[in-house]
Design an enzyme around this catalytic site. Structure first.
Site, mmCIF file in Angstrom:
data_model
loop_
_atom_site.group_PDB
_atom_site.id
_atom_site.type_symbol
_atom_site.label_atom_id
_atom_site.label_comp_id
_atom_site.label_asym_id
_atom_site.label_seq_id
_atom_site.Cartn_x
_atom_site.Cartn_y
_atom_site.Cartn_z
ATOM 1 N N LYS A 13 20.542 -13.057 54.980
ATOM 2 C CA LYS A 13 20.868 -11.633 54.797
ATOM 3 C C LYS A 13 20.185 -11.072 53.551
ATOM 4 C CE LYS A 13 25.388 -12.149 54.506
ATOM 5 N NZ LYS A 13 25.538 -13.599 54.654
ATOM 6 N N ARG A 88 33.323 -8.254 55.121
ATOM 7 C CA ARG A 88 33.478 -9.652 55.519
ATOM 8 C C ARG A 88 34.797 -9.870 56.231
ATOM 9 N NH1 ARG A 88 29.777 -11.947 51.393
ATOM 10 N NH2 ARG A 88 29.400 -14.129 51.804
ATOM 11 N N ARG A 123 17.992 -23.117 48.651
ATOM 12 C CA ARG A 123 18.056 -21.734 48.146
ATOM 13 C C ARG A 123 17.957 -21.680 46.628
ATOM 14 N NH1 ARG A 123 22.373 -17.379 50.121
ATOM 15 N NH2 ARG A 123 23.995 -18.662 49.180
ATOM 16 N N ARG A 156 22.821 -21.797 43.092
ATOM 17 C CA ARG A 156 24.182 -21.280 42.992
ATOM 18 C C ARG A 156 25.202 -22.414 43.075
ATOM 19 N NH1 ARG A 156 24.748 -16.270 47.066
ATOM 20 N NH2 ARG A 156 26.732 -17.318 47.416
ATOM 21 N N ARG A 167 32.967 -22.306 53.095
ATOM 22 C CA ARG A 167 32.445 -20.952 53.302
ATOM 23 C C ARG A 167 32.142 -20.712 54.776
ATOM 24 N NH1 ARG A 167 27.537 -20.857 49.600
ATOM 25 N NH2 ARG A 167 27.327 -18.664 50.136
HETATM 26 P P1 AMP Z 1 27.437 -14.098 48.898
HETATM 27 O O1 AMP Z 1 26.516 -13.997 47.729
HETATM 28 O O2 AMP Z 1 27.391 -12.881 49.780
HETATM 29 O O3 AMP Z 1 27.289 -15.374 49.669
HETATM 30 O O4 AMP Z 1 28.919 -14.118 48.281
HETATM 31 C C1 AMP Z 1 29.350 -15.146 47.409
HETATM 32 C C2 AMP Z 1 30.857 -15.191 47.360
HETATM 33 O O5 AMP Z 1 31.357 -13.953 46.845
HETATM 34 C C3 AMP Z 1 31.542 -15.372 48.698
HETATM 35 O O6 AMP Z 1 31.610 -16.723 49.089
HETATM 36 C C4 AMP Z 1 32.917 -14.772 48.395
HETATM 37 O O7 AMP Z 1 33.710 -15.660 47.629
HETATM 38 C C5 AMP Z 1 32.566 -13.590 47.509
HETATM 39 N N1 AMP Z 1 32.317 -12.370 48.306
HETATM 40 C C6 AMP Z 1 31.133 -11.694 48.463
HETATM 41 N N2 AMP Z 1 31.286 -10.618 49.235
HETATM 42 C C7 AMP Z 1 32.600 -10.598 49.592
HETATM 43 C C8 AMP Z 1 33.381 -9.750 50.420
HETATM 44 N N3 AMP Z 1 32.844 -8.689 51.049
HETATM 45 N N4 AMP Z 1 34.696 -10.041 50.551
HETATM 46 C C9 AMP Z 1 35.271 -11.097 49.930
HETATM 47 N N5 AMP Z 1 34.592 -11.959 49.165
HETATM 48 C C10 AMP Z 1 33.261 -11.713 48.989
#
Ligand code: AMP
Length: 212
Positions: A13, A88, A123, A156, A167
């Site tokens: 994404k 999400r 990544r 990360r 996740r």
């Molecule tokens: P990402 O970078 O999009 O993979 O997000 C990393 C982490 O941030 C996720 O595993 C969640 O813990 C949190 N996170 C990001 N976006 C959301 C969202 N829309 N709702 C809830 N948690 C989020």
């Protein structure tokens, strides 16, 4: 144009959001990046979010929705944006509707679960701007350095295999229902992200009615 990118962690994404952002000159808004920044700065919502992120869970809806609202009020969002990683959950999607936001297109970036661990293991993410690269599939021009702003590329913490498993489970349980939610609303496109990045980008651009 207001877009949503759906997809499991590691589906690509962030990479597609960056491509679209450059092409359409609208910001790519990643709630993951917003949350990580808030954690780094030690703000109240950042501290509240920390344990959920580190365990691979979702940050509670009310915290993320508030962070997103604040971001969307900024001037650069006036002519559109790409939401990467939001919504999400179904309540987050409903919150967008309650804000009166009309989404033009939703693109679901699909990848088999088996590929995700390999993807996430390679990544590398920019420490400063959050741009995402992959050691094998989407390498930066210079090793360890971000193409966008020259920042340092890092791994990360939540790309650890044990956290990835959680996740993924969370994705299937809480985020996947959004596919039906948006399919019913029309404006829904699917992109197969299992091949080369260029191929994924071609499909994404086609979904947006843009030539590559
Ligand atoms: P990402 O970078 O999009 O993979 O997000 C990393 C982490 O941030 C996720 O595993 C969640 O813990 C949190 N996170 C990001 N976006 C959301 C969202 N829309 N709702 C809830 N948690 C989020």
């Amino acid at each position: 144009m207001k877009l949503i990118l759906l997809g499991a962690p590691g589906a690509g994404k962030g990479t597609q959001a960056r491509m679209i952002s450059e092409r359409l000159e609208i910001p790519a808004i990643s709630t993951g990046n917003i949350i990580r920044d808030a954690m780094k700065q030690g703000t109240k919502p950042g501290l509240a979010a920390k344990k959920y992120v580190e365990e691979g869970g979702l940050v509670p809806d009310e915290i993320v929705i508030e962070m997103l609202k604040e971001r969307l009020e900024q001037d650069d969002c006036k002519s559109g944006y790409i939401l990467d990683g939001f919504p999400r959950t179904v309540p987050q999607a409903q919150a967008l509707e309650e804000m009166g936001i009309v989404i033009d297109k939703v693109i679901d970036i699909e990848i088999p679960d088996e590929e995700i661990v390999t993807r996430l293991a390679g990544r590398r993410v920019c420490e400063t701007c959050g741009a995402s690269f992959h050691t094998r599939d989407n390498p930066p021009k210079q090793d360890g350095i971000c193409d966008v702003d020259g920042g340092k590329l890092t791994i990360r913490k939540d790309d650890d295999p044990k956290v990835i498993e959680e996740r993924l489970a969370v994705y299937h349980q809480q985020t996947e229902p959004l596919i039906d939610f948006y399919r019913k609303a029309g404006k829904f496109y699917t992109v197969d992200s299992s091949g080369e990045v260029e191929n994924t980008t071609r499909q994404t651009m086609a979904a947006l009615g843009l030539s590559q």
